[in-house]
Design a protein around this motif. Structure first.
Motif, PDB file in Angstrom:
ATOM      1  N   LEU A  81       2.834   3.683  -6.103  1.00  9.51           N
ATOM      2  CA  LEU A  81       2.403   2.756  -5.048  1.00  9.51           C
ATOM      3  C   LEU A  81       1.776   3.528  -3.884  1.00  9.51           C
ATOM      4  CD1 LEU A  81       5.369   0.219  -4.953  1.00  9.51           C
ATOM      5  CD2 LEU A  81       3.001  -0.313  -5.536  1.00  9.51           C
ATOM      6  N   GLU A  82       2.364   4.684  -3.585  1.00  9.99           N
ATOM      7  CA  GLU A  82       1.829   5.496  -2.498  1.00  9.99           C
ATOM      8  C   GLU A  82       0.581   6.261  -2.947  1.00  9.99           C
ATOM      9  OE1 GLU A  82       3.441   8.705   0.846  1.00  9.99           O
ATOM     10  OE2 GLU A  82       4.780   7.952  -0.724  1.00  9.99           O
ATOM     11  N   ARG A  83       0.618   6.806  -4.167  1.00 16.26           N
ATOM     12  CA  ARG A  83      -0.516   7.607  -4.646  1.00 16.26           C
ATOM     13  C   ARG A  83      -1.772   6.754  -4.797  1.00 16.26           C
ATOM     14  NH1 ARG A  83      -3.359   8.908  -8.975  1.00 16.26           N
ATOM     15  NH2 ARG A  83      -2.319   7.345 -10.268  1.00 16.26           N
ATOM     16  N   GLN A  84      -1.618   5.512  -5.252  1.00 24.00           N
ATOM     17  CA  GLN A  84      -2.773   4.657  -5.461  1.00 24.00           C
ATOM     18  C   GLN A  84      -3.216   3.939  -4.188  1.00 24.00           C
ATOM     19  OE1 GLN A  84      -2.683   2.160  -8.947  1.00 24.00           O
ATOM     20  NE2 GLN A  84      -1.475   3.633 -10.125  1.00 24.00           N
ATOM     21  N   GLY A  85      -2.584   4.254  -3.080  1.00 24.47           N
ATOM     22  CA  GLY A  85      -3.074   3.756  -1.803  1.00 24.47           C
ATOM     23  C   GLY A  85      -2.608   2.378  -1.415  1.00 24.47           C
ATOM     24  N   TYR A  86      -1.504   1.904  -2.007  1.00 27.18           N
ATOM     25  CA  TYR A  86      -0.999   0.582  -1.646  1.00 27.18           C
ATOM     26  C   TYR A  86       0.023   0.646  -0.510  1.00 27.18           C
ATOM     27  CZ  TYR A  86      -3.261  -1.325  -5.798  1.00 27.18           C
ATOM     28  OH  TYR A  86      -4.194  -1.706  -6.727  1.00 27.18           O
ATOM     29  N   VAL A  87       0.723   1.755  -0.368  1.00 25.37           N
ATOM     30  CA  VAL A  87       1.638   1.940   0.752  1.00 25.37           C
ATOM     31  C   VAL A  87       1.382   3.316   1.355  1.00 25.37           C
ATOM     32  CG1 VAL A  87       3.424   0.452  -0.243  1.00 25.37           C
ATOM     33  CG2 VAL A  87       3.502   2.907  -0.663  1.00 25.37           C
ATOM     34  N   SER A  88       1.692   3.446   2.615  1.00 28.07           N
ATOM     35  CA  SER A  88       1.535   4.727   3.303  1.00 28.07           C
ATOM     36  C   SER A  88       2.778   4.983   4.136  1.00 28.07           C
ATOM     37  CB  SER A  88       0.288   4.710   4.200  1.00 28.07           C
ATOM     38  OG  SER A  88       0.408   3.714   5.207  1.00 28.07           O
ATOM     39  N   ARG A  89       3.023   6.262   4.403  1.00 29.57           N
ATOM     40  CA  ARG A  89       4.190   6.652   5.194  1.00 29.57           C
ATOM     41  C   ARG A  89       3.737   7.103   6.569  1.00 29.57           C
ATOM     42  NH1 ARG A  89       8.901   7.261   2.251  1.00 29.57           N
ATOM     43  NH2 ARG A  89       8.630   7.257  -0.012  1.00 29.57           N
ATOM     44  N   GLY A  90       4.421   6.609   7.572  1.00 23.69           N
ATOM     45  CA  GLY A  90       4.156   7.022   8.940  1.00 23.69           C
ATOM     46  C   GLY A  90       5.455   7.297   9.661  1.00 23.69           C
ATOM     47  N   ASP A  91       5.369   7.489  10.953  1.00 21.19           N
ATOM     48  CA  ASP A  91       6.572   7.750  11.745  1.00 21.19           C
ATOM     49  C   ASP A  91       7.530   6.558  11.720  1.00 21.19           C
ATOM     50  OD1 ASP A  91       5.517  10.201  12.360  1.00 21.19           O
ATOM     51  OD2 ASP A  91       4.660   9.551  14.280  1.00 21.19           O
ATOM     52  N   ASP A  92       6.976   5.371  11.526  1.00 23.38           N
ATOM     53  CA  ASP A  92       7.799   4.166  11.497  1.00 23.38           C
ATOM     54  C   ASP A  92       8.167   3.745  10.081  1.00 23.38           C
ATOM     55  OD1 ASP A  92       5.213   3.604  10.843  1.00 23.38           O
ATOM     56  OD2 ASP A  92       5.076   1.740  11.988  1.00 23.38           O
ATOM     57  N   GLY A  93       7.987   4.637   9.103  1.00 23.52           N
ATOM     58  CA  GLY A  93       8.369   4.338   7.728  1.00 23.52           C
ATOM     59  C   GLY A  93       7.195   3.883   6.881  1.00 23.52           C
ATOM     60  N   LEU A  94       7.503   3.175   5.806  1.00 26.39           N
ATOM     61  CA  LEU A  94       6.483   2.713   4.870  1.00 26.39           C
ATOM     62  C   LEU A  94       5.738   1.508   5.439  1.00 26.39           C
ATOM     63  CD1 LEU A  94       8.420   2.903   1.484  1.00 26.39           C
ATOM     64  CD2 LEU A  94       6.543   4.371   2.207  1.00 26.39           C
ATOM     65  N   ARG A  95       4.428   1.465   5.141  1.00 25.71           N
ATOM     66  CA  ARG A  95       3.612   0.333   5.571  1.00 25.71           C
ATOM     67  C   ARG A  95       2.645  -0.024   4.452  1.00 25.71           C
ATOM     68  NH1 ARG A  95       1.015   0.714  11.397  1.00 25.71           N
ATOM     69  NH2 ARG A  95       0.785  -1.475  10.860  1.00 25.71           N
ATOM     70  N   LEU A  96       2.310  -1.308   4.376  1.00 23.25           N
ATOM     71  CA  LEU A  96       1.280  -1.734   3.445  1.00 23.25           C
ATOM     72  C   LEU A  96      -0.086  -1.311   3.979  1.00 23.25           C
ATOM     73  CD1 LEU A  96       2.420  -5.352   2.510  1.00 23.25           C
ATOM     74  CD2 LEU A  96       2.462  -3.352   1.039  1.00 23.25           C
ATOM     75  N   THR A  97      -0.952  -0.864   3.100  1.00 23.52           N
ATOM     76  CA  THR A  97      -2.298  -0.464   3.491  1.00 23.52           C
ATOM     77  C   THR A  97      -3.235  -1.661   3.410  1.00 23.52           C
ATOM     78  OG1 THR A  97      -2.903   0.113   1.223  1.00 23.52           O
ATOM     79  CG2 THR A  97      -1.866   1.843   2.567  1.00 23.52           C
ATOM     80  N   PRO A  98      -4.417  -1.568   4.033  1.00 18.98           N
ATOM     81  CA  PRO A  98      -5.396  -2.658   3.890  1.00 18.98           C
ATOM     82  C   PRO A  98      -5.727  -2.961   2.436  1.00 18.98           C
ATOM     83  CG  PRO A  98      -6.027  -1.221   5.696  1.00 18.98           C
ATOM     84  CD  PRO A  98      -4.852  -0.570   5.024  1.00 18.98           C
ATOM     85  N   ARG A  99      -5.726  -1.935   1.585  1.00 25.48           N
ATOM     86  CA  ARG A  99      -5.994  -2.177   0.171  1.00 25.48           C
ATOM     87  C   ARG A  99      -4.927  -3.083  -0.432  1.00 25.48           C
ATOM     88  NH1 ARG A  99      -6.066   2.190  -4.862  1.00 25.48           N
ATOM     89  NH2 ARG A  99      -6.880   0.721  -6.411  1.00 25.48           N
ATOM     90  N   ALA A 100      -3.680  -2.844  -0.067  1.00 28.19           N
ATOM     91  CA  ALA A 100      -2.601  -3.686  -0.577  1.00 28.19           C
ATOM     92  C   ALA A 100      -2.742  -5.109  -0.067  1.00 28.19           C
ATOM     93  CB  ALA A 100      -1.251  -3.100  -0.168  1.00 28.19           C
ATOM     94  N   VAL A 101      -3.107  -5.251   1.198  1.00 25.96           N
ATOM     95  CA  VAL A 101      -3.275  -6.590   1.769  1.00 25.96           C
ATOM     96  C   VAL A 101      -4.407  -7.335   1.054  1.00 25.96           C
ATOM     97  CG1 VAL A 101      -3.855  -7.872   3.860  1.00 25.96           C
ATOM     98  CG2 VAL A 101      -2.326  -5.892   3.992  1.00 25.96           C
ATOM     99  N   ARG A 102      -5.494  -6.620   0.727  1.00 26.71           N
ATOM    100  CA  ARG A 102      -6.584  -7.264  -0.024  1.00 26.71           C
ATOM    101  C   ARG A 102      -6.082  -7.723  -1.391  1.00 26.71           C
ATOM    102  NH1 ARG A 102      -9.586  -2.971   2.223  1.00 26.71           N
ATOM    103  NH2 ARG A 102      -9.439  -1.782   0.272  1.00 26.71           N
ATOM    104  N   ARG A 103      -5.237  -6.897  -2.010  1.00 23.59           N
ATOM    105  CA  ARG A 103      -4.684  -7.280  -3.301  1.00 23.59           C
ATOM    106  C   ARG A 103      -3.827  -8.526  -3.168  1.00 23.59           C
ATOM    107  NH1 ARG A 103      -4.350  -8.174  -8.692  1.00 23.59           N
ATOM    108  NH2 ARG A 103      -2.165  -8.396  -9.260  1.00 23.59           N
ATOM    109  N   LEU A 104      -3.001  -8.601  -2.129  1.00 26.26           N
ATOM    110  CA  LEU A 104      -2.165  -9.779  -1.924  1.00 26.26           C
ATOM    111  C   LEU A 104      -3.020 -11.004  -1.666  1.00 26.26           C
ATOM    112  CD1 LEU A 104       0.700  -8.295   0.295  1.00 26.26           C
ATOM    113  CD2 LEU A 104       0.654  -8.617  -2.185  1.00 26.26           C
TER     114      LEU A 104
END
Length: 666
Positions: A363-386
């Motif tokens: 999920l992270e490698r394919q760009g659907y989630v990303s890690r930041g200081d505030d933890g995991l977040r959905l990426t714009p790519r994931a939102v487009r998929r949803l």
């Protein structure tokens, strides 16, 4: 690649077992399906971390999740608790001691003389407790050979249990009364303590460890690969022994401790065992600080060494249960000890766990989630998929002839090219982009020749996937403001998820089919704010009272004014009548029930939209009588429409109304 010995070679091809990592023929991870499941939970009001955790707990694609694995571990843990009486060593010693005393008294009863009578007096004065009796009989001159042998067996058993509890492989070696075996144990302990002391000083070497394992490796069934693994194995047994002692009653603990101390009567053996305990506590100061073991009922008595092994196993299972539960701060799937999981649950369980880990990484490698200081977040790519998934579900419900407006490939009366192209799909009536089509074929043919080293042919072969069409569009565009109610009542009534899915579906439709339309998503509760699709996806319910439709319509008016040449459309999704408005000082004011001031402020914004020519359509959720009266009055005043969809069909109503509006502009 050159053939290896034993490989079967046919022409230019070599056949051999796959040894290059993950099986290339294994079923691929259905990351998009996993994202849809995660997205459903996120859109329903959960956080991404909670949604991912829930997915991992459920499992997917026929693989067991964390809950199933944790339940299997729990059953094993309960079975381990019921396995036996952890204080069984005392019972065994008491039984053997009673047998020795009975044999001795029978022998004394058949003897005459003062020695026999004095011996009977000595036996009558030995302490009642097991440990005291064993110690008192240490210097006793036995008259019965059978009684003496039984007593010596007690001493040997205790010594074997004490040493075997720390070294699982030594119990069998000490089963006989062999002085050479005992000397071998002492030599091993001396070498071990020397190795651990050198490791504590940072002076040990790999060769030193290998020499130790070459000499004494048979006594360590864990087969450690380095000094740290050796220390961990020993510390695990030490911790289990400490936990076992803490689980006994104070009387049992005192007597067993005294018996163990007496069993190590050999000064050299006692010294080496004490030194080992000190080394382990220095190298692993935490060892095990868990609570005492809760013993089950009805189990068979267990020897001290077996009991220590059972407690060590129980500690492993409890640790696995905690790791699989993921209930502590900062928990990740990487915390799970896969090797220990396989040890207790088998290879299938470890494969299921590795699959869960790989799914999270994918999920992270394919760009659907990303890690930041505030933890995991959905990426714009994931939102487009949803959004794509939500839109597809909407269209599946649209009951219209054919496939409906969403598949209208011609995008306008004038069919003006947009400058964009896309791959041809069956049923397209758009013009073929010849340049792009031929270019795709040339690039594909060149790539095939470079890999297959085939001679170039004289022509260019066209395949279906080479064709691209030129997109066109209509000249008329729309400025659309979608105002969605984000008050807490939407969450309480189960409308939060459908509201988000509807907004994402409409956003995806505009981005992919009507790119020149301007869509603005506006969320409102006590106040209103504009939201990107990603922000809307991540928005969580707030315990905030207030439905500020006036502020939402105010932001909608600003959006429409920024697009004066577009046709204005305002869509409102709400489940409550207005109970808040913006006051003169710019702050929101909440009143329940709704006041005339709030209603007048909201109606004033409706009138402004009406003067701008905007079409205002309201999608009313629920059966609130006050809201029904209000929206009916607003619809008459603004010339708009009111829809009362079932919550499951909200997306269908909103998207269909947007498409109907576009059809009217054609």
């Amino acid at each position: 690649m050159t053939p290896r010995d034993g490989d079967e070679v046919h022409g230019r091809f070599r056949y051999a077992p796959w040894s290059g990592g993950p099986d290339p023929l294994a079923p691929p991870f259905d990351v998009r399906s996993a994202l849809d499941e995660v997205g459903h939970d996120v859109l329903s009001g959960g956080s991404l971390r909670e949604a991912l955790r829930e997915l991992m707990r459920r499992g997917m694609d026929g693989r067991r999740g964390l809950d199933d694995l944790a339940e299997r571990v729990r059953r094993l843990r309960e079975a381990a608790r019921r396995r036996g009486d952890l204080g069984g060593t005392l019972d065994r010693v008491r039984a053997m001691l009673d047998q020795a005393l009975a044999e001795e008294r029978d022998t004394l009863a058949g003897e005459d003389g003062d020695d026999a009578r004095l011996a009977e007096m000595d036996l009558a004065t030995i302490p009642d407790d097991v440990a005291g009796a064993v110690r008192a009989l240490g210097d006793y001159a036995w008259h019965s050979p059978e009684a003496r042998e039984t007593y010596e067996q007690i001493q040997q058993m205790l010594q074997r249990e004490v040493v075997g509890a720390q070294f699982e492989g030594l119990k069998q070696a000490l089963s006989g009364n062999d002085p050479e075996a005992m000397q071998a144990v002492k030599d091993m302990l001396a070498d071990l303590n020397q190795l651990l002391a050198a490791h504590a000083r940072g002076e040990d070497t790999e060769d030193q460890f290998r020499d130790f394992m070459d000499k004494h490796g048979d006594l360590f069934p864990e087969q450690p690969e380095n000094v740290d693994e050796l220390i961990d194995a020993l510390a695990r047994r030490q911790a289990a022994a400490d936990r076992l002692m803490a689980s006994l009653t104070p009387e049992q603990r005192e007597q067993l401790g005294q018996l163990m101390s007496d069993a190590l009567g050999d000064p050299d053996l006692a010294s080496q065992m004490a030194q080992l305990s000190d080394n382990l506590r220095a190298l692993r100061p935490g060892l095990d600080r868990r609570s005492p073991v809760q013993q089950g009922q009805g189990g068979e008595p267990m020897g001290y060494g077996d009991a220590v092994g059972a407690v060590a196993e129980l500690a492993d299972l409890e640790q696995l249960g905690e790791q699989l539960g993921q209930g502590y701060f900062g928990a990740t799937l990487d915390d799970v000890d896969v090797e220990r999981l396989e040890q207790y649950l088998g290879a299938d369980a470890s494969r299921d766990m590795e699959a869960l880990r790989q799914l999270e990484r994918e999920l992270e490698r394919q760009g659907y989630v990303s890690r930041g200081d505030d933890g995991l977040r959905l990426t714009p790519r994931a939102v487009r998929r949803l959004g794509e998934t939500a839109l597809k579900r909407v269209f599946e419900r649209v009951e219209a002839a054919g496939r409906g407006d969403h598949d209208d490939r011609a995008a306008g009366q004038a069919d003006e090219p947009t400058g964009l192209t896309r791959q041809w799909e069956f049923g397209d009536e758009l013009p073929i982009d010849t340049v792009r089509t031929v270019s795709n074929a040339l690039q594909r043919n060149a790539a095939q020749r470079s890999t297959a080293s085939a001679p170039a042919s004289g022509g260019v072969e066209l395949l279906v996937e080479d064709f691209e069409v030129a997109e066109t569009e209509r000249r008329s565009v729309a400025a659309v403001a979608l105002c969605v109610d984000m008050s807490f009542s939407m969450m309480q009534e189960g409308r939060w998820g459908p509201m988000k899915q509807t907004a994402l579906a409409l956003s995806h439709l505009v981005q992919t089919r009507f790119r020149h339309d301007a869509l603005q998503i506006i969320g409102f509760n006590l106040a209103a704010r504009t939201l990107t699709p990603t922000e809307l996806t991540e928005a969580e319910p707030e315990w905030v009272q207030g439905t500020n439709l006036q502020h939402a319509l105010m932001l909608a008016s600003r959006h429409l004014r920024r697009h004066p040449d577009a046709e204005p459309v305002v869509l409102v999704v709400t489940d409550g009548e207005p109970t808040a408005h913006i006051e003169i000082d710019g702050g929101p004011a909440f009143h329940w029930p709704a006041t005339q001031e709030t209603v007048r402020a909201t109606v004033a914004q409706v009138d402004e939209l009406r003067r701008s020519g905007a079409q205002l359509n309201i999608f009313m959720l629920g059966d609130n009588p006050g809201l029904a009266r209000f929206v009916d009055a607003v619809a008459r005043r603004a010339g708009g429409r009111v829809f009362t969809p079932d919550i499951a069909r909200l997306g269908e109503y909103v998207v269909a109304d947007y498409l109907r509006t576009r059809r009217g502009r054609r």
